[in-house]
Design a protein around this motif. Structure first.
Motif, mmCIF file in Angstrom:
data_model
loop_
_atom_site.group_PDB
_atom_site.id
_atom_site.type_symbol
_atom_site.label_atom_id
_atom_site.label_comp_id
_atom_site.label_asym_id
_atom_site.label_seq_id
_atom_site.Cartn_x
_atom_site.Cartn_y
_atom_site.Cartn_z
ATOM 1 N N MET A 292 4.271 -7.278 5.900
ATOM 2 C CA MET A 292 4.192 -6.283 5.565
ATOM 3 C C MET A 292 4.640 -6.892 3.712
ATOM 4 N N LEU A 293 6.201 -7.304 4.319
ATOM 5 C CA LEU A 293 6.811 -7.418 2.809
ATOM 6 C C LEU A 293 6.398 -8.566 2.447
ATOM 7 N N GLY A 294 5.769 -9.553 2.802
ATOM 8 C CA GLY A 294 5.020 -11.093 2.746
ATOM 9 C C GLY A 294 3.742 -10.122 2.226
ATOM 10 N N GLU A 295 2.901 -9.193 2.332
ATOM 11 C CA GLU A 295 2.237 -9.572 1.822
ATOM 12 C C GLU A 295 1.261 -7.803 1.049
ATOM 13 N N GLN A 296 2.610 -8.189 -0.333
ATOM 14 C CA GLN A 296 2.754 -6.660 -0.942
ATOM 15 C C GLN A 296 1.586 -6.051 -1.445
ATOM 16 N N TYR A 297 0.802 -7.113 -2.329
ATOM 17 C CA TYR A 297 -0.521 -6.861 -3.235
ATOM 18 C C TYR A 297 -1.464 -6.414 -2.004
ATOM 19 N N PHE A 298 -1.198 -6.618 -0.632
ATOM 20 C CA PHE A 298 -2.278 -5.793 0.460
ATOM 21 C C PHE A 298 -1.923 -4.602 0.182
ATOM 22 N N GLN A 299 -0.579 -4.022 0.620
ATOM 23 C CA GLN A 299 0.350 -2.798 0.711
ATOM 24 C C GLN A 299 0.027 -2.180 0.098
ATOM 25 N N CYS A 300 -0.186 -2.639 -1.632
ATOM 26 C CA CYS A 300 -0.179 -2.064 -2.340
ATOM 27 C C CYS A 300 -1.857 -1.248 -2.701
ATOM 28 N N ILE A 301 -2.428 -2.094 -2.250
ATOM 29 C CA ILE A 301 -3.786 -1.495 -2.014
ATOM 30 C C ILE A 301 -3.901 -0.513 -0.648
ATOM 31 N N MET A 302 -3.769 -0.530 -0.289
ATOM 32 C CA MET A 302 -3.108 -0.183 0.687
ATOM 33 C C MET A 302 -3.196 1.237 0.610
ATOM 34 N N SER A 303 -1.760 1.321 0.476
ATOM 35 C CA SER A 303 -0.766 2.761 0.101
ATOM 36 C C SER A 303 -1.944 3.387 -0.854
ATOM 37 N N ARG A 304 -2.580 2.388 -2.186
ATOM 38 C CA ARG A 304 -3.761 3.423 -2.987
ATOM 39 C C ARG A 304 -5.174 3.774 -2.323
ATOM 40 N N GLU A 305 -5.311 3.122 -1.404
ATOM 41 C CA GLU A 305 -6.887 3.593 -1.165
ATOM 42 C C GLU A 305 -6.545 4.970 -0.186
ATOM 43 N N GLN A 306 -4.995 4.802 1.008
ATOM 44 C CA GLN A 306 -5.185 6.328 1.640
ATOM 45 C C GLN A 306 -5.014 7.425 0.819
ATOM 46 N N LEU A 307 -5.188 7.370 -0.443
ATOM 47 C CA LEU A 307 -4.182 8.233 -0.926
ATOM 48 C C LEU A 307 -5.344 8.688 -1.815
ATOM 49 N N ASN A 308 -6.878 8.080 -1.666
ATOM 50 C CA ASN A 308 -8.089 8.321 -2.575
ATOM 51 C C ASN A 308 -8.486 9.298 -1.868
ATOM 52 N N SER A 309 -8.916 10.233 -2.521
ATOM 53 C CA SER A 309 -9.192 11.680 -2.007
ATOM 54 C C SER A 309 -11.506 12.015 -1.482
ATOM 55 N N GLN A 310 -11.609 10.542 -2.853
ATOM 56 C CA GLN A 310 -13.193 10.684 -2.198
ATOM 57 C C GLN A 310 -13.143 9.640 -0.851
ATOM 58 N N GLN A 311 -14.453 9.807 -0.193
ATOM 59 C CA GLN A 311 -15.194 9.180 1.434
ATOM 60 C C GLN A 311 -15.333 7.721 0.685
ATOM 61 N N SER A 312 -15.005 7.059 1.654
ATOM 62 C CA SER A 312 -15.127 5.767 0.954
ATOM 63 C C SER A 312 -15.122 4.407 2.560
ATOM 64 N N PRO A 313 -16.002 3.894 2.201
ATOM 65 C CA PRO A 313 -16.101 3.218 3.180
ATOM 66 C C PRO A 313 -15.077 1.956 3.591
ATOM 67 N N VAL A 314 -14.273 1.733 2.769
ATOM 68 C CA VAL A 314 -12.652 1.377 3.162
ATOM 69 C C VAL A 314 -11.890 1.915 3.918
ATOM 70 N N ARG A 315 -11.732 3.375 2.894
ATOM 71 C CA ARG A 315 -11.211 4.050 3.471
ATOM 72 C C ARG A 315 -10.898 3.912 5.165
ATOM 73 N N ASP A 316 -12.020 4.415 5.458
ATOM 74 C CA ASP A 316 -12.521 4.762 6.181
ATOM 75 C C ASP A 316 -11.840 4.020 7.840
ATOM 76 N N LEU A 317 -12.207 3.217 6.933
ATOM 77 C CA LEU A 317 -11.798 1.650 8.047
ATOM 78 C C LEU A 317 -10.390 0.911 8.020
ATOM 79 N N ILE A 318 -10.027 1.534 6.971
ATOM 80 C CA ILE A 318 -8.433 1.742 6.899
ATOM 81 C C ILE A 318 -7.567 2.429 8.121
ATOM 82 N N TRP A 319 -8.606 3.600 8.670
ATOM 83 C CA TRP A 319 -7.667 4.689 9.459
ATOM 84 C C TRP A 319 -8.841 4.427 11.250
ATOM 85 N N GLN A 320 -10.131 3.486 11.064
ATOM 86 C CA GLN A 320 -9.876 2.993 11.800
ATOM 87 C C GLN A 320 -9.402 1.928 12.407
#
Length: 210
Positions: free
Chosen positions: A95-123
């Motif tokens: 996680m500390l070595g992939e900070q760009y990815f962690q930034c995207i992950m945090s943003r997408e998890q907080l996205n209130s809109q339904q999206s394939p990516v958000r569903d994929l995160i929780w899956q």
């Protein structure tokens, strides 16, 4: 584990950085193509669309963790607590070595809109928990770990702590010892600091030893 060509990996890493810096909607396929020095048609050929490109980034980053956890679960030479320590160090380094990815992950998890990516995160998170849970439950059945452990909260503590460290580094740097000068020194220092803290915490929770 899916194999990617050198060109595909280059596109994925450029897209990951741009999505983190500019946001998914603020980044165009043209931006990615220019930064990766490829044409737009090549991105379409490899990934199909910008949405699919983002999904591929998530699958690429999570696949290595899935493989690691499976191998750890099947390892009969490590004690349960050592497996937990390996998990802690694995995710700190990842996680500390992939900070760009962690930034995207945090943003997408907080996205209130339904999206394939958000569903994929929780899956994928559910899958990670399902893989990690037997490490704890097997040790509980063997009487090594205490029965009163909430595994879901334990994993939330692991990921949540590391997630919080990433944006808080400008504060944490202030308490680093004076010999920590370079970025490389600081990277080793913060990894060790987080690792020591989490291992003490997990040992106390799992074994009631302090």
């Amino acid at each position: 584990m899916e194999e990617y060509s050198e060109k595909q990996l280059s596109i994925l890493k450029v897209a990951e950085r741009l999505f983190a810096d500019q946001g998914f909607h603020g980044t165009s396929v043209r931006d990615i193509a220019q930064e990766a020095d490829v044409n737009i048609a090549m991105i379409s050929y490899y990934f199909g669309s910008k949405d699919k490109l983002l999904e591929t980034i998530f699958r690429f980053r999570m696949e290595a963790s899935r493989k690691f956890i499976n191998e750890l679960l099947e390892n009969d030479t490590l004690e349960p607590l050592d497996k937990i320590y390996s998990l802690i160090d694995r995710f700190i380094n990842k996680m500390l070595g992939e900070q760009y990815f962690q930034c995207i992950m945090s943003r997408e998890q907080l996205n209130s809109q339904q999206s394939p990516v958000r569903d994929l995160i929780w899956q994928l998170k559910g899958e990670m928990l399902g893989l990690m849970q037997p490490i704890v439950t097997n040790a509980q059945e063997a009487g090594i770990f205490h029965k009163d452990v909430d595994v879901e909260m334990l994993m939330t503590t692991l990921f949540g702590t590391i997630h919080q460290v990433i944006p808080a580094q400008h504060i944490l740097k202030k308490s680093a010892p004076p010999e920590v000068i370079s970025d490389e020194d600081y990277g080793a220092y913060i990894r060790n600091r987080v690792s020591t803290h989490l291992k003490k915490l997990f040992k106390a929770i799992l074994t009631h030893e302090f």
